[in-house]
Design a protein around this motif. Structure first.
Motif, short mmCIF file in Angstrom:
data_model
loop_
_atom_site.label_atom_id
_atom_site.label_comp_id
_atom_site.label_asym_id
_atom_site.label_seq_id
_atom_site.Cartn_x
_atom_site.Cartn_y
_atom_site.Cartn_z
N PRO A 31 0.82 -1.22 0.00
CA PRO A 31 0.00 0.00 0.00
C PRO A 31 0.86 1.27 0.00
N PHE A 32 0.31 2.33 -0.58
CA PHE A 32 1.02 3.61 -0.62
C PHE A 32 0.92 4.27 0.76
N THR A 33 1.90 5.10 1.06
CA THR A 33 1.92 5.80 2.35
C THR A 33 1.49 7.25 2.21
N GLN A 34 1.53 7.77 0.98
CA GLN A 34 1.10 9.15 0.73
C GLN A 34 0.41 9.19 -0.62
N VAL A 35 -0.78 9.79 -0.66
CA VAL A 35 -1.54 9.82 -1.92
C VAL A 35 -0.89 10.78 -2.91
N CYS A 36 -0.63 12.00 -2.47
CA CYS A 36 -0.12 13.03 -3.40
C CYS A 36 1.03 13.81 -2.76
N ASP A 37 2.19 13.72 -3.37
CA ASP A 37 3.34 14.49 -2.91
C ASP A 37 3.58 15.61 -3.92
N ASN A 38 3.20 16.82 -3.54
CA ASN A 38 3.38 17.97 -4.44
C ASN A 38 4.38 18.95 -3.85
N SER A 39 5.39 18.40 -3.17
CA SER A 39 6.38 19.24 -2.49
C SER A 39 7.34 19.91 -3.46
N ARG A 40 7.40 19.38 -4.70
CA ARG A 40 8.31 19.96 -5.70
C ARG A 40 7.56 20.20 -7.01
N PRO A 41 6.58 21.13 -6.99
CA PRO A 41 5.79 21.35 -8.20
C PRO A 41 6.68 21.85 -9.34
N PRO A 42 6.37 21.50 -10.61
CA PRO A 42 5.19 20.73 -11.04
C PRO A 42 5.42 19.21 -11.07
N PHE A 43 6.48 18.74 -10.39
CA PHE A 43 6.80 17.30 -10.44
C PHE A 43 6.03 16.55 -9.35
N THR A 44 4.74 16.43 -9.57
CA THR A 44 3.86 15.77 -8.60
C THR A 44 4.08 14.26 -8.62
N ARG A 45 4.10 13.65 -7.43
CA ARG A 45 4.26 12.20 -7.33
C ARG A 45 3.01 11.64 -6.67
N TRP A 46 2.43 10.63 -7.31
CA TRP A 46 1.18 10.03 -6.81
C TRP A 46 1.41 8.64 -6.22
N PHE A 47 0.70 8.38 -5.13
CA PHE A 47 0.69 7.07 -4.46
C PHE A 47 2.10 6.64 -4.03
N VAL A 48 2.77 7.59 -3.38
CA VAL A 48 4.15 7.39 -2.96
C VAL A 48 4.25 6.25 -1.95
N GLY A 49 5.25 5.41 -2.14
CA GLY A 49 5.48 4.28 -1.23
C GLY A 49 4.77 3.01 -1.66
N GLY A 50 3.78 3.16 -2.53
CA GLY A 50 3.05 1.98 -3.01
C GLY A 50 3.81 1.27 -4.10
N THR A 51 3.64 -0.04 -4.17
CA THR A 51 4.22 -0.80 -5.28
C THR A 51 3.11 -1.55 -6.00
N THR A 52 3.24 -1.62 -7.31
CA THR A 52 2.24 -2.29 -8.13
C THR A 52 2.88 -2.69 -9.44
N ASN A 53 2.08 -3.16 -10.38
CA ASN A 53 2.58 -3.51 -11.71
C ASN A 53 1.44 -3.37 -12.72
N LEU A 54 1.72 -2.70 -13.81
CA LEU A 54 0.70 -2.41 -14.82
C LEU A 54 0.20 -3.69 -15.48
N CYS A 55 1.12 -4.59 -15.81
CA CYS A 55 0.73 -5.84 -16.46
C CYS A 55 -0.09 -6.73 -15.51
N HIS A 56 0.29 -6.76 -14.24
CA HIS A 56 -0.50 -7.52 -13.26
C HIS A 56 -1.95 -7.03 -13.24
N ASN A 57 -2.09 -5.72 -13.24
CA ASN A 57 -3.44 -5.14 -13.17
C ASN A 57 -4.23 -5.34 -14.45
N ALA A 58 -3.54 -5.43 -15.58
CA ALA A 58 -4.22 -5.60 -16.85
C ALA A 58 -4.51 -7.07 -17.18
N VAL A 59 -3.69 -7.97 -16.65
CA VAL A 59 -3.82 -9.38 -17.05
C VAL A 59 -3.94 -10.33 -15.86
N ASP A 60 -2.88 -10.44 -15.06
CA ASP A 60 -2.79 -11.50 -14.04
C ASP A 60 -3.95 -11.53 -13.07
#
Length: 631
Positions: A31-60
């Motif tokens: 699970p992610f620990t922070q939803v939105c990190d906008n501490s260095r705009p405009p380089f916004t980071r979403w779902f910080v700390g979370g791990t996932t995989n695009l192919c897992h979500n699309a297929v597996d």
């Protein structure tokens, strides 16, 4: 059901809570620990700390519950092939491709350039890349060597996946000679090239570099390649914006934010349900193909149709036959394609049972009102326009009918989508325009929502300078499009900021004039450009394709029709918007993806070099313009 206004308001005012809820639409390994990190705009980071995989979500993640369900439906009217892959079969094919990539030396973080026609192996390659944590960079199969070489140099791929040839309108288009020439031209030399041989065109293999996919696939028939869990902020791919000059801009996309945005868009915008069938008529070389052929529908547990062919071959009913056969519930196409169909026999739209279809979604260019009305009446289905960019990856403006039903307004792509704080600004003063029907630059107040570009690949400075520093005194993301917003909050896009015509101090959007000309009964399609004029600064020049070319068969008839069209513009927009000339052509110059080459038309009209035309569909179209201007 909540009101859409409340839904949208919450997406901006309670970003953390809102997007945490949407994030539940996908699987997270950690699970992610922070939803939105906008501490260095405009380089916004979403779902910080979370791990996932695009192919897992699309297929597996779908295999256990829906392994036997259709996942990828491949239809080629070019080679008369049709192949349906279930989720279980897609899972196996992607692992075979992933094993091949690993054997050829691809590692997490490496780039794999995909230069492919619309065949299943292209989707397998994309999914295999994200499976192992590599970045794919898909280059549209229509690009010629110089354009391809510039993208090879920028992406620096370890491996290129390609095929012997594509086919369009029954004409084989060899890819391998173009690829070999591009590699010769590029500074960066990929270690390996993986070739899918379709048997369409003979090709020469380069010893030690080129590998055939078929034997590698056979070797890894029972491959089991686990998904590489990556940070939500790990780049999933780069995609080069079309029509760039100089060094191409590589739009860099993340993993977690993109997966969440696509899942949310399938639910709230595109009216999809798991187990149903989605049909996008785009190409994987463009952003629509990434988001709504490969990833979006699969992430949402739908079947997705991958179509190789034209909308009018073998006949103008081919798309609708697929809607009937596979019970398509949501379809996504482009206004250009609809205008092509508009010129065909109207009976083609009545030949098939379209009762499964909830809506036809259109995007890619402004949708003119006459075209929207025609297709809505012909199909008897809602037509839902939407507006976005390669950079955003999913819609900025649309109707979110999955939240609350709203009526379409012809000519409008709808309202601001959840997560997007869309505003209009005066381009000269930077003042925000809050009144109804005020024309301004369409821009987005940061932070950009999940799924949008992270940066320009390897060029943070260009990202900031190009997209965030264009409006005086404002650090907002600019779309470079003009728009107005009516009293109901519906936006209307008026064309690029660089497509505005300044006639004797009057600023006119090409879109407005095109829409007016399109309302003439005999006009099927039109392009309007601003051309330099010594007296007025600029004048509008129009090039129209007629439904019945016979109506302009002689110079006298053409002159009469031109007068009629100008009168229409006079009546609708006023004499100030009247084009200097309306000229008649049999086809407009477009890219292979269907975008009008307005700048090339403008250049020809002004006697300038039209520049890079590697993406032009039909060179004779521009020649027609040249001949008319010269005459």
């Amino acid at each position: 059901m909540t009101s859409y206004a409340e839904f949208h308001r919450r997406s901006l005012q309670d970003r953390e809570g809102f997007w945490a809820e949407q994030a539940a639409l996908i699987d997270w390994q950690q699970p992610f620990t922070q939803v939105c990190d906008n501490s260095r705009p405009p380089f916004t980071r979403w779902f910080v700390g979370g791990t996932t995989n695009l192919c897992h979500n699309a297929v597996d993640r779908h295999v256990a519950a829906r392994g036997a369900q259709n996942a990828l439906i491949f239809v080629s009217t070019e080679t008369n092939q049709e192949r349906v892959y279930s989720y279980a079969e897609l899972h196996a094919e992607v692992q075979r491709m992933a094993a091949a990539l690993l054997e050829l030396g691809v590692k997490k973080g490496d780039r794999v350039l995909v230069y492919m026609p619309m065949i299943p192996e292209a989707a397998f390659a994309m999914l295999a890349c994200t499976r192992i944590g590599a970045l794919h960079s898909v280059v549209f199969g229509g690009f010629a060597s110089v354009s391809l070489a510039s993208r090879i140099d920028d992406a620096e791929p370890t491996l290129i996946v390609s095929a012997d040839a594509g086919s369009r309108g029954g004409k084989v288009m060899p890819y391998k000679p173009l690829l070999d020439e591009a590699i010769q031209l590029s500074r960066h030399k990929p270690a390996k090239v993986l070739m899918v041989d379709r048997g369409l065109a003979p090709f020469t293999r380069v010893a030690g570099r080129d590998e055939d996919y078929a034997p590698l696939r056979e070797k890894h028939l029972h491959a089991q390649v686990p998904c590489e869990w990556v940070e939500a902020t790990h780049p999933s791919y780069t995609l080069y914006t079309s029509g760039t000059t100089g060094k191409p801009k590589g739009v860099q996309r993340d993993t977690g934010g993109y997966a969440v945005a696509l899942a949310a868009s399938m639910k709230h915008i595109f009216l999809g349900n798991p187990g149903e069938t989605y049909f996008s008529t785009s190409d994987i070389g463009w952003v629509v193909g990434h988001s709504y052929i490969v990833y979006g529908p699969l992430i949402y547990g739908m079947a997705t149709i991958m179509y190789e062919g034209l909308p009018i071959r073998p006949d103008a009913a081919i798309w609708w036959s697929l809607v009937e056969k596979y019970k398509v519930t949501s379809m996504f196409s482009a206004p250009t394609a609809v205008r092509v169909l508009k010129k065909q026999d109207p009976a083609a739209l009545k030949k098939h049972d379209l009762s499964s279809l909830r809506a036809l979604f259109l995007a890619g260019e402004p949708l003119d009102e006459p075209t929207a009305k025609w297709i809505a009446e012909s199909l008897g289905r809602p037509i839902i326009d939407n507006y976005w960019q390669t950079e955003t990856g999913w819609p900025i403006l649309a109707l979110c009918n999955g939240v609350e039903k709203a009526a379409s307004k012809f000519g409008s792509p709808g309202k601001a989508v959840f997560g997007y704080d869309v505003k209009l600004f005066d381009e000269n003063t930077g003042a925000e325009l809050t009144g109804a029907n005020q024309k301004g630059v369409v821009a987005i107040e940061g932070p950009l929502p999940p799924g949008c570009m992270q940066t320009v690949w390897r060029d943070d400075e260009r990202f900031v300078k190009t997209y965030w520093n264009s409006i005086p005194g404002r650090s907002v993301y600019t779309t470079f499009d003009w728009g107005i917003r009516d009293e109901d909050g519906y936006f209307f896009i008026l064309g690029r900021t660089d497509d505005v015509i300044n006639v004797a101090g009057h600023r006119l959007g090409t879109r407005e004039i095109e829409e007016s000309i399109s309302s003439h009964a005999n006009v099927a399609e039109v392009a309007v450009v601003g051309v330099a004029d010594p007296l007025k600064g600029q004048v509008a020049m129009a090039f129209a394709v007629l439904k019945d070319p016979g109506k302009a068969a002689t110079p006298e008839m053409a002159l009469k029709l031109e007068g009629e069209i100008m009168k229409v513009v006079d009546e609708q927009l006023g004499a100030v918007a009247r084009p200097a000339r309306v000229r008649f052509v049999s086809v407009l110059p477009k890219t292979r993806s269907g975008k009008l080459l307005r700048r090339a038309i403008q250049a020809v009209c002004e006697g300038r070099d039209p520049g890079d035309l590697t993406t032009i569909e039909d060179p004779s179209a521009l020649q027609q313009v040249k001949d008319l201007v010269a005459g």
